[in-house]
Design an enzyme around this catalytic site. Structure first.
Site, PDB file in Angstrom:
ATOM      1  N   VAL A 296      54.479 -13.214 -30.588  1.00 21.93           N
ATOM      2  CA  VAL A 296      54.712 -14.647 -30.735  1.00 21.93           C
ATOM      3  C   VAL A 296      54.221 -15.403 -29.508  1.00 21.93           C
ATOM      4  O   VAL A 296      53.696 -16.518 -29.589  1.00 21.93           O
ATOM      5  CB  VAL A 296      56.203 -14.921 -31.004  1.00 21.93           C
ATOM      6  CG1 VAL A 296      56.445 -16.399 -31.183  1.00 21.93           C
ATOM      7  CG2 VAL A 296      56.655 -14.178 -32.230  1.00 21.93           C
ATOM      8  N   GLU A 301      50.463 -21.105 -31.887  1.00 23.58           N
ATOM      9  CA  GLU A 301      50.965 -21.752 -33.106  1.00 23.58           C
ATOM     10  C   GLU A 301      50.554 -23.220 -33.252  1.00 23.58           C
ATOM     11  O   GLU A 301      50.185 -23.667 -34.314  1.00 23.58           O
ATOM     12  CB  GLU A 301      52.504 -21.695 -33.171  1.00 23.58           C
ATOM     13  CG  GLU A 301      53.091 -20.337 -33.400  1.00 23.58           C
ATOM     14  CD  GLU A 301      53.388 -19.629 -32.091  1.00 23.58           C
ATOM     15  OE1 GLU A 301      53.029 -20.169 -31.032  1.00 23.58           O
ATOM     16  OE2 GLU A 301      53.991 -18.542 -32.120  1.00 23.58           O
ATOM     17  N   ASP A 343      15.705 -48.001 -34.791  1.00 24.16           N
ATOM     18  CA  ASP A 343      14.957 -49.152 -35.298  1.00 24.16           C
ATOM     19  C   ASP A 343      15.004 -50.244 -34.255  1.00 24.16           C
ATOM     20  O   ASP A 343      15.792 -50.177 -33.314  1.00 24.16           O
ATOM     21  CB  ASP A 343      15.715 -49.754 -36.496  1.00 24.16           C
ATOM     22  CG  ASP A 343      15.548 -48.953 -37.736  1.00 24.16           C
ATOM     23  OD1 ASP A 343      14.629 -48.153 -37.786  1.00 24.16           O
ATOM     24  OD2 ASP A 343      16.367 -49.167 -38.656  1.00 24.16           O
ATOM     25  N   ASP A 645      17.927 -48.226 -42.327  1.00 27.12           N
ATOM     26  CA  ASP A 645      18.632 -49.172 -43.174  1.00 27.12           C
ATOM     27  C   ASP A 645      18.088 -49.216 -44.597  1.00 27.12           C
ATOM     28  O   ASP A 645      18.812 -49.493 -45.531  1.00 27.12           O
ATOM     29  CB  ASP A 645      18.646 -50.580 -42.553  1.00 27.12           C
ATOM     30  CG  ASP A 645      17.302 -50.955 -41.968  1.00 27.12           C
ATOM     31  OD1 ASP A 645      16.303 -50.299 -42.326  1.00 27.12           O
ATOM     32  OD2 ASP A 645      17.238 -51.902 -41.161  1.00 27.12           O
ATOM     33  N   ASP A 649      14.635 -44.693 -46.031  1.00 24.35           N
ATOM     34  CA  ASP A 649      15.046 -44.000 -44.803  1.00 24.35           C
ATOM     35  C   ASP A 649      15.953 -42.807 -45.104  1.00 24.35           C
ATOM     36  O   ASP A 649      16.230 -42.003 -44.217  1.00 24.35           O
ATOM     37  CB  ASP A 649      15.805 -44.956 -43.869  1.00 24.35           C
ATOM     38  CG  ASP A 649      14.869 -45.960 -43.212  1.00 24.35           C
ATOM     39  OD1 ASP A 649      13.700 -45.597 -42.995  1.00 24.35           O
ATOM     40  OD2 ASP A 649      15.306 -47.082 -42.925  1.00 24.35           O
ATOM     41  N   ASN A 711      49.918 -18.831 -22.116  1.00 23.71           N
ATOM     42  CA  ASN A 711      50.177 -17.556 -22.789  1.00 23.71           C
ATOM     43  C   ASN A 711      50.218 -16.412 -21.773  1.00 23.71           C
ATOM     44  O   ASN A 711      50.986 -15.471 -21.923  1.00 23.71           O
ATOM     45  CB  ASN A 711      49.074 -17.251 -23.802  1.00 23.71           C
ATOM     46  CG  ASN A 711      49.319 -17.992 -25.095  1.00 23.71           C
ATOM     47  OD1 ASN A 711      50.391 -18.556 -25.293  1.00 23.71           O
ATOM     48  ND2 ASN A 711      48.352 -18.006 -25.965  1.00 23.71           N
ATOM     49  N   GLU A 714      53.447 -16.332 -20.237  1.00 24.75           N
ATOM     50  CA  GLU A 714      54.503 -15.796 -21.097  1.00 24.75           C
ATOM     51  C   GLU A 714      54.424 -14.274 -21.205  1.00 24.75           C
ATOM     52  O   GLU A 714      55.427 -13.573 -21.316  1.00 24.75           O
ATOM     53  CB  GLU A 714      54.381 -16.402 -22.514  1.00 24.75           C
ATOM     54  CG  GLU A 714      54.786 -17.861 -22.561  1.00 24.75           C
ATOM     55  CD  GLU A 714      54.464 -18.525 -23.905  1.00 24.75           C
ATOM     56  OE1 GLU A 714      54.981 -19.613 -24.155  1.00 24.75           O
ATOM     57  OE2 GLU A 714      53.686 -17.960 -24.685  1.00 24.75           O
ATOM     58  N   ASP A 744      55.562 -27.594 -25.359  1.00 20.82           N
ATOM     59  CA  ASP A 744      54.111 -27.573 -25.150  1.00 20.82           C
ATOM     60  C   ASP A 744      53.300 -28.424 -26.113  1.00 20.82           C
ATOM     61  O   ASP A 744      52.203 -28.855 -25.787  1.00 20.82           O
ATOM     62  CB  ASP A 744      53.620 -26.127 -25.290  1.00 20.82           C
ATOM     63  CG  ASP A 744      53.236 -25.571 -23.938  1.00 20.82           C
ATOM     64  OD1 ASP A 744      53.601 -26.204 -22.935  1.00 20.82           O
ATOM     65  OD2 ASP A 744      52.583 -24.529 -23.907  1.00 20.82           O
TER      66      ASP A 744
HETATM   67  P1  ATP Z   1      12.510 -52.068 -37.901  1.00 14.87           P
HETATM   68  O1  ATP Z   1      11.898 -50.915 -38.612  1.00 14.87           O
HETATM   69  O2  ATP Z   1      12.626 -51.879 -36.453  1.00 14.87           O
HETATM   70  O3  ATP Z   1      13.769 -52.587 -38.515  1.00 14.87           O
HETATM   71  P2  ATP Z   1      11.005 -54.180 -39.094  1.00 14.87           P
HETATM   72  O4  ATP Z   1      12.169 -54.886 -39.677  1.00 14.87           O
HETATM   73  O5  ATP Z   1       9.949 -55.048 -38.515  1.00 14.87           O
HETATM   74  O6  ATP Z   1      11.398 -53.204 -37.955  1.00 14.87           O
HETATM   75  P3  ATP Z   1      10.111 -53.523 -41.721  1.00 14.87           P
HETATM   76  O7  ATP Z   1      11.285 -54.180 -42.342  1.00 14.87           O
HETATM   77  O8  ATP Z   1       9.571 -52.271 -42.257  1.00 14.87           O
HETATM   78  O9  ATP Z   1      10.372 -53.242 -40.194  1.00 14.87           O
HETATM   79  O10 ATP Z   1       8.962 -54.626 -41.710  1.00 14.87           O
HETATM   80  C1  ATP Z   1       7.643 -54.299 -41.340  1.00 14.87           C
HETATM   81  C2  ATP Z   1       6.797 -55.550 -41.294  1.00 14.87           C
HETATM   82  O11 ATP Z   1       6.745 -56.151 -42.579  1.00 14.87           O
HETATM   83  C3  ATP Z   1       7.352 -56.622 -40.377  1.00 14.87           C
HETATM   84  O12 ATP Z   1       6.886 -56.465 -39.075  1.00 14.87           O
HETATM   85  C4  ATP Z   1       6.820 -57.896 -41.006  1.00 14.87           C
HETATM   86  O13 ATP Z   1       5.542 -58.177 -40.526  1.00 14.87           O
HETATM   87  C5  ATP Z   1       6.748 -57.560 -42.473  1.00 14.87           C
HETATM   88  N1  ATP Z   1       7.904 -58.095 -43.194  1.00 14.87           N
HETATM   89  C6  ATP Z   1       9.196 -57.917 -42.919  1.00 14.87           C
HETATM   90  N2  ATP Z   1      10.000 -58.534 -43.796  1.00 14.87           N
HETATM   91  C7  ATP Z   1       9.169 -59.140 -44.680  1.00 14.87           C
HETATM   92  C8  ATP Z   1       9.355 -59.937 -45.851  1.00 14.87           C
HETATM   93  N3  ATP Z   1      10.577 -60.246 -46.309  1.00 14.87           N
HETATM   94  N4  ATP Z   1       8.272 -60.389 -46.485  1.00 14.87           N
HETATM   95  C9  ATP Z   1       7.052 -60.073 -46.063  1.00 14.87           C
HETATM   96  N5  ATP Z   1       6.805 -59.337 -44.999  1.00 14.87           N
HETATM   97  C10 ATP Z   1       7.828 -58.872 -44.298  1.00 14.87           C
END
Ligand code: ATP
Length: 919
Positions: A296, A301, A343, A645, A649, A711, A714, A744
């Site tokens: 023990v 434990e 990013d 995001d 991805d 331990n 002990e 403990d």
């Molecule tokens: P990260 O990857 O760091 O978030 P980011 O937001 O620039 O960067 P993306 O969202 O892939 O990456 O965008 C890439 C490119 O596309 C941008 O640099 C911009 O020139 C263009 N872009 C972003 N949003 C739009 C949109 N709503 N309409 C048209 N072109 C866009």
């Protein structure tokens, strides 16, 4: 209202048009009214899946007794009871021991059960914190609602990366594809559109339906909800199959394995001692009780419970610092992260875009004002109005006026929000323009193409409005419009555009190009709409770095963690931001690799580049490039955290050791694929989580040392007594249990709550291959444990020798023996009191960390001493433990000797620090 569900089946199986589908669920192109939605919510209930009932509470509680420790202890209690029954005269001590052991088993089961229950609740609570929203059209306006509040009839807007939150009939689609894997097991994306489907088609195959639990992989669309919650296809399956998945992390496994090994060793040692003492002529019952004491004493434990609590505290602390951990595993891995691929937009920067300059006609126009409030001046507005009109119509985002305490906000993409704001600043009425040029089609933005196109008709002609990354868009332009009119975009003009782009990007601006062309019809595809364009100009927007990121980057650097930016944005913009936040220090020359270059690089060259360039940037990358970078780092043996995001991805998030998704701006798919979600999207939260991850690991080490070292204290007196032929035990099994589970447990738990040690982020990351029970951990345990062992053994025999009678003459009711027994137990408690301070740091003096800085520990230690006093002074407890009251002098002696644990360890630390300074 209830017609919505009544008509669900015919709607799903019968051929009908989009308009008929809307009508069938009592909805329209304007969506439901807020009032109707509320009524339907009451009628249909929330769009949630209720967990099916799990194993009953009783069964889960009983399962605790099947644990190896529990079984061992129950067997021990059984044997002790038999010993009691066989003894003549009845040995009341054996009965007490059996009861004490069973009490321990019960207590352990209660703790284990509570801890499982708490862990489940924590997981559920964290899950609930992960944002889950749906975009809907209600009262004709776009709005965001919690997914749980969707009702049949709601018109939802979906786009790439969204999780589909209910079963829906598609009523409008633009290149919409979904992944139905969750329902069909088929991972290939499938196309969906709004056309009627023959009634003979299987429901899951129907091209006009999307299902809860599936995800949108590309495109955009609108769909009307036909079933929610448990009425959905997913809800039905969920009821059948869902169960609680438990997640056992490697660290827990290591600890459990260690605990088992120790238990096995304890058992072997117990058996050996039993045999030795029996052969030396000891009585059966007494020898057995002694052997049991040894077992023990060694079995840890309280360990599994302490371990879970430490991890749970880590998870909670991280949640407070905006990092939600979905898997406990991540808590441990975080501490050994060596590379963070991050990013830029939204993570390092605020993603609060403000257009600052517009380039058209060979000149730059400045824009004043800040944030999303459409207040400010555009220089020479007439010259940019057409560009801004085209850009603003090519946006899905909406600008929301101040409401309550909130100022101007953007619903949707902030890049687009900035375009709407600057259009308003230039005097455009975007809503009126939208009505003048109705949108008749679109080619949604995707991060691989980096472009977005919308199609509009005015006066019977159809126009494609295109916006996107300048280089990508420029490659598709054949003409340019300036003050003189439209002309061919020759090389010289192209160079001028690129120079303007670089100039803006070099000052950290995010640049978008805008172009138009006339197309034949609203059905124009990529080839038609995104070629032969006429460039109108460039828009440069500021996205300021997050102020807290600079310190976080610095902290990561000191912690030996490499930060690599992987962004979709342009190289110069990326570099400028990287310099601003300190990822590239002043004077350092970065190496930028673009997505295109990456495509032409083989793995070996990429590996060399990663190793040779400390300041690497990946710009204009697509999600699959991110995946390659993550894989390459992993091949090099790094522990990689990656942020993401978008829907695309997901593979990189899964491939990384720690996938980090964004809570505010990220997509559902990314959140699903990741193990950590940042509630505030900020890089600083990753750094904070790494720091906490490291401290959780340190804390686990601390209480392991604390628990295992005693331990030895002990065990030693028992072994010594056997060696010198002392007939009675110097520490009984009941006493050992009182120490292990009484005095403990709380200090060990309190050690699990230690805040991060100063300097935790000043050392290189831990090698994850290094086992938890490393040589230095064992060495430290032995060091602290041996001092305890010597102290405790000494006080026992010193006390015994005071009686001045031979060993053989001692009986268990001898008052001196009872005092000595009490001294042993109190000796361990006092040594552990000092040990608690000693283990708080491996290197730093406890006086530097602050002797009183861990309040819970102080309280726990006080309780430990109080329990000991109760055992020494309260008559009923004296009877159970065979103890006696200690004098002030006794306590004085114990504290004087016990403090040696701390003193010796302080000396060891000082010597160690000195050596570190010298080397
Ligand atoms: P990260 O990857 O760091 O978030 P980011 O937001 O620039 O960067 P993306 O969202 O892939 O990456 O965008 C890439 C490119 O596309 C941008 O640099 C911009 O020139 C263009 N872009 C972003 N949003 C739009 C949109 N709503 N309409 C048209 N072109 C866009």
């Amino acid at each position: 209202m209830s017609q919505a569900t009544d008509r669900r089946v015919p709607l799903l199986t019968q051929e009908c048009t989009a308009a008929e589908a809307l009508e069938a669920v009592g909805s329209s192109w304007h969506g439901l009214s807020a009032e109707d939605a509320n009524e339907r919510l009451v009628a249909h209930g929330r769009n949630e899946l209720v967990r099916p009932r799990q194993a009953s509470v009783v069964r889960r509680f009983l399962a605790q007794f099947t644990d190896l420790f529990a079984v061992m202890l129950i067997v021990a209690a059984g044997i002790t009871s038999v010993a009691y029954l066989l003894s003549d005269p009845p040995d009341i001590g054996s009965l007490q021991l059996a009861i004490a052991i069973l009490a321990v088993v019960l207590l352990n089961a209660v703790i284990g059960f509570m801890q499982e229950y708490m862990a489940e609740r924590t997981a559920e609570a964290l899950q609930a914190m992960v944002p889950h929203r749906a975009r809907v059209i209600r009262d004709g306006e776009r709005a965001e609602v919690p997914a749980a509040e969707l009702v049949p009839g709601d018109l939802v807007v979906v786009e790439a990366g969204d999780a589909v939150s209910a079963d829906c009939r598609v009523v409008e689609a633009h290149e919409l594809t979904v992944n139905n894997m969750a329902l069909t097991g088929e991972s290939a994306p499938v196309r969906r559109d709004a056309d009627p489907v023959a009634a003979s088609i299987a429901r899951l195959e129907a091209r006009d339906l999307v299902w809860m639990g599936t995800t949108v992989t590309a495109g955009t669309g609108k769909a009307v909800v036909v079933a929610t919650g448990r009425n959905t296809e997913f809800g039905r399956i969920y009821q059948l199959t869902a169960g609680a998945a438990t997640d056992v992390s490697p660290l827990r496994r290591q600890v459990a394995l260690m605990a088992r090994r120790v238990a096995a060793a304890a058992f072997a040692l117990g058996v050996l001692l039993f045999a030795v003492r029996l052969l030396a002529g000891g009585s059966l019952v007494e020898t057995f009780v002694l052997a049991l004491g040894v077992m023990v004493a060694l079995v840890p434990e309280g360990l599994p419970a302490t371990m879970s609590v430490a991890l749970a505290i880590g998870v909670r602390r991280m949640a407070k610092r905006h990092a939600l951990i979905k898997k406990l595993l991540a808590v441990e891995t975080l501490g050994s992260t060596t590379v963070i691929c991050t990013d830029k937009t939204g993570t390092l920067t605020k993603a609060e875009m403000t257009v600052q300059v517009i380039w058209t006609d060979g000149r730059v126009r400045r824009v004043s004002g800040a944030g999303y409030e459409p207040k400010g001046e555009v220089e020479d507005p007439d010259s940019v109005r057409e560009l801004l009109r085209v850009a603003a119509l090519c946006c899905d985002a909406r600008l929301l006026p101040p409401a309550g305490r909130q100022g101007w906000r953007v619903l949707g993409d902030t890049t687009e929000g900035a375009l709407l704001v600057v259009a308003a600043k230039a005097g455009l009425d975007v809503q009126a323009e939208q009505q003048n040029a109705a949108r008749v089609g679109e080619l949604p933005f995707d991060s691989a193409r980096k472009l977005m196109t919308t199609l509009h008709t005015t006066d019977g002609r159809t126009w494609a409005h295109v916006k996107g990354a300048p280089q990508e868009l420029l490659a598709r332009c054949t003409h340019i419009r300036d003050a003189a009119g439209i002309s061919t975009l020759d090389d010289q003009k192209r160079r001028a555009v690129l120079a303007a782009n670089d100039e803006m990007a070099g000052s950290a601006l995010r640049v978008l190009a805008v172009a138009v062309r006339e197309v034949g019809s609203a059905r124009a595809d990529h080839d038609e709409a995104e070629h032969g364009l006429t460039l109108l100009g460039l828009v440069g927007m500021l996205d300021p770095p997050r102020p807290e990121v600079v310190a976080a980057v610095q902290a990561c650097r000191e912690a030996g963690i490499r930060i690599v930016m992987t962004t979709g944005d342009y190289a110069l913009t990326a570099e400028a931001i990287a310099r601003k936040v300190g990822i590239i220090p002043r004077g350092a020359v970065p190496r930028t690799i673009t997505g295109v270059e990456l495509d032409q690089t083989d793995d070996a060259t990429l590996h060399t580049a990663l190793v040779e360039n400390p300041y690497l940037l990946f710009a204009r990358v697509k999600p699959e490039h991110k995946m390659r970078v993550v894989s390459a780092f992993k091949d090099l043996g790094e522990i990689v955290a990656v942020t993401g995001d978008g829907a695309n991805d997901a593979p990189a998030l899964k491939r990384a050791d720690i996938g980090v998704a964004m809570g505010e701006s990220g997509t559902d798919v990314a959140r699903e694929a990741s193990v950590m979600v940042l509630l505030d999207d900020s890089f600083a939260s990753i750094a904070a989580a790494v720091e906490l991850g490291r401290s959780v690991y340190q804390n686990i080490r601390k209480f392991l040392i604390y628990l295992f070292s005693h331990n030895i204290g002990e065990l030693m007196p028992i072994l010594a007594a056997t060696a010198v032929g002392f007939p009675l035990v110097p520490l009984s099994a009941v006493q050992v249990l009182a120490i292990d589970l009484g005095s403990d447990v709380l200090p060990a738990l309190a050690l699990g709550t230690e805040p991060p040690e100063p300097g935790v982020m000043k050392t290189p990351p831990r090698d994850p291959r290094k086992p938890l029970f490393s040589i230095d951990l064992v060495r430290r345990m032995l060091f602290l444990g041996s001092i305890q062992a010597v102290v405790v053994t000494a006080v026992f025999f010193w006390h015994i020798s005071k009686a001045g009678i031979p060993f053989d003459a001692f009986t268990s009711d001898n008052p001196v023996y009872r005092e000595a027994l009490t001294m042993t137990q109190a000796g361990i408690v006092v040594c552990q009191f000092f040990n608690g301070f000693a283990v708080r740091s491996d290197r730093l003096s406890v006086f530097r960390i602050g002797l009183l800085s861990n309040r819970p520990l102080l309280a726990a230690q006080a309780i430990g001493l109080a329990i000991m006093c109760a055992i020494s002074y309260l008559p009923p407890l004296q009877a159970v433990f065979n103890t006696a009251p200690l004098s002030v002098a006794d306590w004085g002696l114990l504290f004087a000797l016990g403090s040696l644990v701390l003193v010796a360890d302080e000396i060891r630390k000082a010597v160690h620090r000195r050596k570190e300074v010298l080397t």
